[in-house]
Design an enzyme around this catalytic site. Structure first.
Site, short mmCIF file in Angstrom:
data_model
loop_
_atom_site.label_atom_id
_atom_site.label_comp_id
_atom_site.label_asym_id
_atom_site.label_seq_id
_atom_site.Cartn_x
_atom_site.Cartn_y
_atom_site.Cartn_z
N GLU A 1 33.60 -61.45 41.37
CA GLU A 1 34.04 -62.36 42.43
C GLU A 1 33.71 -61.68 43.76
OE1 GLU A 1 37.93 -64.58 44.38
OE2 GLU A 1 38.13 -62.64 43.44
N ASP B 1 37.76 -59.48 39.41
CA ASP B 1 38.50 -59.99 40.56
C ASP B 1 38.15 -59.21 41.83
OD1 ASP B 1 40.80 -61.75 41.38
OD2 ASP B 1 41.67 -59.81 41.93
C1 GLC Z 1 41.16 -63.24 43.71
C2 GLC Z 1 41.79 -64.22 42.77
C3 GLC Z 1 43.02 -64.76 43.41
C4 GLC Z 1 43.97 -63.61 43.64
C5 GLC Z 1 43.32 -62.52 44.47
C6 GLC Z 1 44.09 -61.24 44.44
O1 GLC Z 1 40.69 -63.84 44.86
O2 GLC Z 1 40.88 -65.20 42.40
O3 GLC Z 1 43.63 -65.76 42.66
O4 GLC Z 1 45.12 -64.06 44.28
O5 GLC Z 1 42.03 -62.20 43.99
O6 GLC Z 1 44.00 -60.64 43.17
#
Ligand code: GLC
Length: 529
Positions: A268, A200
């Site tokens: 991500e 994440d």
């Molecule tokens: C990422 C996740 C999202 C979350 C954020 C904070 O972007 O995909 O859903 O709210 O991180 O953890």
């Protein structure tokens, strides 16, 4: 030899919304277990990515973790988790779990200790700073979910950093104790057999060590805006994320994965300059891949999509492997972004490009964005910043036409409403319709499984095609497959060597012989061998 994750198609499950077995209107792990045959036989995906199922106060629906090594009772138990992983492995599938390293919940025992006193041994596990002499926060950094990224703590008289909600304090990855504890959390799941991690907001874990202000000129960041994020966009986010030291932290994570056989990581990472994005491949020493969100951010035009695909394919180093994403739990549903016909063409694109595709649950039904009424709004982002709600793409999966679409028991109040047309747009109904979106996905997945060119071949874009068409060839050894995608409202003739249609986005031209020139209908996509 390709690694399993290079040949795999990944399917993302948002556990709250897949299958409820307890009648509380929220999905759970036994629910996912009961649908394993759907994943392996009906759909035919190779790996499942589960969004967080850990203990959490659910301020951000599990992305606020209060125990990295357990299962939230709402989702089940560790035994349920073990059963699920065994069932997936028994069918030759892999399991990828979400790892949330940038922040914990403010209810995590680590943060409760950290905020209890300036002398607590866990104080430096989070980012605490004095304010400026005028009483303002330590820097001008803003939280993604609105407001300043710093909150003042009355008890100890300092500010703590939270890149997202105040209930999601940022861990300090520059502290070796934090890094070691997070590595142990990874080992906990690796020991249980997980095959990989989706990490994440991976690039957020290293910030400027001097906490310098972000410049107020978005142009300086070189980033094309991904989506309009209101006041957050007033700054170039050059100091609050993506510090070069992050590559060292990723190498550390990689060394933990490499203690085991064949494990995988995907970060991500929202970075929209192709070369800066590709730098996250880091000589193959860090994360296996940064997620590629270019297709989500690109306008749906032939030139727009081709130029991004070319740029990304060209930017990926030769030792590395590309990937593509069209939807996830943070973005508006594909079918609503592009419209139903182009969403079919987009499925063809996603499953025929070079690199690992990640599918988002429900997209295979053509599920659209749901207009969730304000009184049912759940997403903290939408509640804090009007217009930013992600609820519409997180609604329950539809299995059949029974009450609550087979997602939850009759009469249960589902945590988010179903899509309006769930009586027609559900797994059972779509299986019975040969031309359904679900049958298109199944056909594409089967075709990809049977074609080495599609899984592992080169990507060569074709020039000389009419405006509004994006065409490319995937090739390996003696096998070659052509893909034609129309972004146009008009039909067109595309010059092409003779061949046979393997799949058409409308599911109505399979087996058709084409020669010399192919008539491509408006917004149609064809795969031709
Ligand atoms: C990422 C996740 C999202 C979350 C954020 C904070 O972007 O995909 O859903 O709210 O991180 O953890």
């Amino acid at each position: 030899m390709a690694a399993w994750w290079q040949e795999a198609v990944v399917y993302q499950i948002y556990p709250r919304s897949f299958q409820d077995t307890t009648g509380d209107g929220v999905g759970d792990l036994p629910g996912i277990l009961s649908r394993v045959d759907y994943l392996s036989e009906t759909l035919g995906v190779d790996a499942v990515w589960l969004s967080p199922f850990y203990p959490s106060p659910m301020e951000d629906f599990g992305y606020d973790v209060s125990d990295y090594c357990n299962v939230h009772p709402m989702f089940g138990t560790l035994d349920d988790f073990d059963r699920l992983i065994d069932a997936l492995h028994a069918r030759g599938m892999r399991l990828i779990v979400d790892f949330v390293p940038n922040h914990s919940s403010d209810q995590h025992p680590w943060f409760l200790a950290s905020r209890s006193s300036r002398d607590d041994p866990k104080r430096d596990w989070y980012v605490w700073r004095d304010g400026r002499p005028d009483g303002s926060p330590p820097s001008n950094w803003r939280a993604v979910f609105g407001g300043p990224a710093w909150d003042f703590d009355e008890v100890t008289g300092q500010w703590y950093l939270h890149s997202f909600l105040p209930q999601q304090p940022d861990l300090d990855w520059r502290n070796p104790e934090v890094e070691a504890a997070m590595h142990d959390a990874l080992r906990f799941w690796l020991d249980r057999g997980v095959d990989g991690f989706r990490i994440d907001v991976a690039h957020f874990i290293m910030k400027d060590p001097e906490f310098r202000d972000n410049p107020l000129a978005p142009a300086l960041s070189g980033e094309a805006p991904f989506k309009d994020m209101g006041a957050y966009d007033d700054q170039a986010h050059v100091h609050d994320k993506g510090h070069p030291d992050v590559l060292g932290a990723f190498r550390g994570i990689r060394s933990v994965l490499d203690e085991y056989d064949d494990r995988f990581s995907v970060g991500e990472i929202h970075e929209f300059d192709p070369l800066r994005w590709a730098a996250y491949y880091d000589q193959g020493a860090g994360l296996h891949m940064p997620f590629n969100f270019f297709l989500i951010a690109t306008p749906w035009t032939a030139d727009g999509v081709r130029s991004r695909v070319d740029a990304v394919d060209g930017a990926v180093p030769s030792h590395a492997w590309p990937n593509h994403v069209l939807g996830n739990h943070d973005e508006q549903r594909l079918a609503s972004r592009f419209g139903p016909e182009s969403a079919r063409a987009a499925a063809v694109l996603l499953l025929t490009l070079r690199g690992t595709p990640t599918l988002y649950y429900g997209d295979e039904l053509g599920m659209g964005e749901v207009a969730v009424p304000p009184e049912q709004e759940q997403d903290p982002w939408g509640i804090r910043v009007p217009g930013m709600s992600r609820d519409g793409c997180r609604t329950p999966m539809a299995w059949d036409a029974s009450p609550n679409a087979g997602f939850s028991s009759t009469g249960a109040a589902t945590w988010l409403p179903l899509h309006d047309d769930w009586r027609e747009s559900n797994v059972e109904a779509e299986l019975a319709d040969p031309a359904s979106v679900l049958n298109l996905y199944r056909t594409l997945l089967k075709m990809r499984k049977e074609s080495a060119a599609l899984r592992l071949g080169t990507y060569v874009p074709l020039d000389g095609v009419p405006d509004g068409c994006f065409a490319y060839v995937r090739k390996i050894d003696g096998e070659s497959v052509a893909v034609l995608i129309s972004f146009s409202e008009h039909e067109m003739d595309v010059p092409l060597h003779p061949g046979t249609v393997l799949v058409s986005s409308g599911m109505d031209r399979m087996g058709e012989a084409v020669g010399g020139s192919v008539r491509l209908r408006a917004r149609e996509a064809l795969v031709i061998s």
